[in-house]
Scaffold this active site. Structure first.
Site, PDB file in Angstrom:
ATOM      1  N   CYS A  86       0.751  -1.221   0.049  1.00  0.00           N
ATOM      2  CA  CYS A  86      -0.035   0.003  -0.066  1.00  0.00           C
ATOM      3  C   CYS A  86       0.891   1.283  -0.130  1.00  0.00           C
ATOM      4  O   CYS A  86       1.591   1.436  -0.881  1.00  0.00           O
ATOM      5  CB  CYS A  86      -0.860   0.247   1.151  1.00  0.00           C
ATOM      6  SG  CYS A  86      -2.496   1.145   0.991  1.00  0.00           S
ATOM      7  N   HIS A 195      -3.556  -4.612  -0.448  1.00  0.00           N
ATOM      8  CA  HIS A 195      -3.440  -5.415   0.662  1.00  0.00           C
ATOM      9  C   HIS A 195      -3.457  -6.941   0.477  1.00  0.00           C
ATOM     10  O   HIS A 195      -4.659  -7.418   0.620  1.00  0.00           O
ATOM     11  CB  HIS A 195      -4.292  -4.871   1.607  1.00  0.00           C
ATOM     12  CG  HIS A 195      -3.999  -3.524   2.332  1.00  0.00           C
ATOM     13  ND1 HIS A 195      -3.147  -3.306   3.320  1.00  0.00           N
ATOM     14  CD2 HIS A 195      -4.620  -2.282   1.779  1.00  0.00           C
ATOM     15  CE1 HIS A 195      -3.080  -1.875   3.379  1.00  0.00           C
ATOM     16  NE2 HIS A 195      -4.116  -1.397   2.638  1.00  0.00           N
ATOM     17  N   GLU A 197      -2.818  -9.050   2.588  1.00  0.00           N
ATOM     18  CA  GLU A 197      -3.237  -9.679   3.730  1.00  0.00           C
ATOM     19  C   GLU A 197      -4.670  -9.442   3.955  1.00  0.00           C
ATOM     20  O   GLU A 197      -5.130 -10.191   4.957  1.00  0.00           O
ATOM     21  CB  GLU A 197      -2.357  -9.090   5.119  1.00  0.00           C
ATOM     22  CG  GLU A 197      -2.957  -7.533   5.360  1.00  0.00           C
ATOM     23  CD  GLU A 197      -2.487  -6.549   4.607  1.00  0.00           C
ATOM     24  OE1 GLU A 197      -2.526  -5.240   4.825  1.00  0.00           O
ATOM     25  OE2 GLU A 197      -1.801  -6.825   3.319  1.00  0.00           O
TER      26      GLU A 197
END
Length: 219
Positions: A86, A195, A197
């Site tokens: 990011c 992202h 994750e």
């Protein structure tokens, strides 16, 4: 993957939010993970992850405050892998301008991060990507969607191919008709605007792909 063969990864602890989810995702993908800003440990790890949320200027100030800029530069000088996430991607560019404030980035890539030119900003949610030719990062997930949360992006790629070095692989995405950089694979330096994750199975596969490059790098 056994603990004995798991690659070691340091997530740079520079005060960014949502870091624990990055740590958990990397652990689930098979890495031994440590959250620290310790220079020696960050330089010794197989991989370094630089997360970032919020504003460009604040993130680059946090990274510099813990000596992260020097850690990143030293790792890359030695061909040691770094992954930005990011705003961790954005600060790799020369500069970023937010709310009229221009801040210098790390200058690993030419160009500037600017506000998205779309009717709806921030760009928040799942989006498809246009993988760059020869991508290893998106192997097996080229047609998947990833989770984005951002109002600013690098909206052009200005780096020319240098001599015999392989050209960087640039992956794009589009929001509201505005095309921007979603990921870059540039030798030891890899970064994603989205992202991983937060991107479910596709993000987990992408992290495993990156970890796989670490094992080859350090074998």
């Amino acid at each position: 993957m056994s603990q004995g063969t798991a690659p070691s990864v340091v997530v740079l602890d520079h005060g960014s939010g949502n870091v624990r989810s990055v740590v958990r995702a990397l652990e689930a993908a098979g890495a031994q993970v440590e959250l620290t800003a310790d220079r020696t440990r960050a330089l010794a790890a197989d991989g370094l992850v630089v997360p970032g949320v919020g504003a460009f200027a604040a993130t680059i100030a946090q990274v510099r405050a813990v000596g992260g800029d020097r850690i990143i530069e030293q790792r890359l000088a030695g061909g040691r892998p770094v992954l930005g996430i990011c705003v961790g991607l954005q600060i790799m560019f020369e500069a970023g301008t937010e709310h009229g404030e221009r801040a210098a980035g790390l200058g690993q890539w030419p160009g500037e991060v600017t506000r998205l030119e779309a009717e709806i900003v921030p760009h928040m949610g799942w989006n498809s990507i246009e993988p760059g030719e020869g991508t290893r990062l998106f192997d097996g997930v080229e047609q998947e969607r990833f989770y984005f949360v951002h109002s600013y992006a690098a909206r052009s790629w200005e780096m020319e191919k240098i001599g015999p070095l392989a050209a960087p692989t640039v992956t794009w995405a589009t929001h509201g008709g505005d095309r921007f950089i979603a990921a870059v694979e540039n030798g030891a330096l890899t970064a994603t605007q989205f992202h991983p994750e937060k991107s479910g199975d596709a993000g987990a596969r992408l992290l495993r792909n990156w970890l796989g490059t670490l094992r080859r790098t350090t074998s």
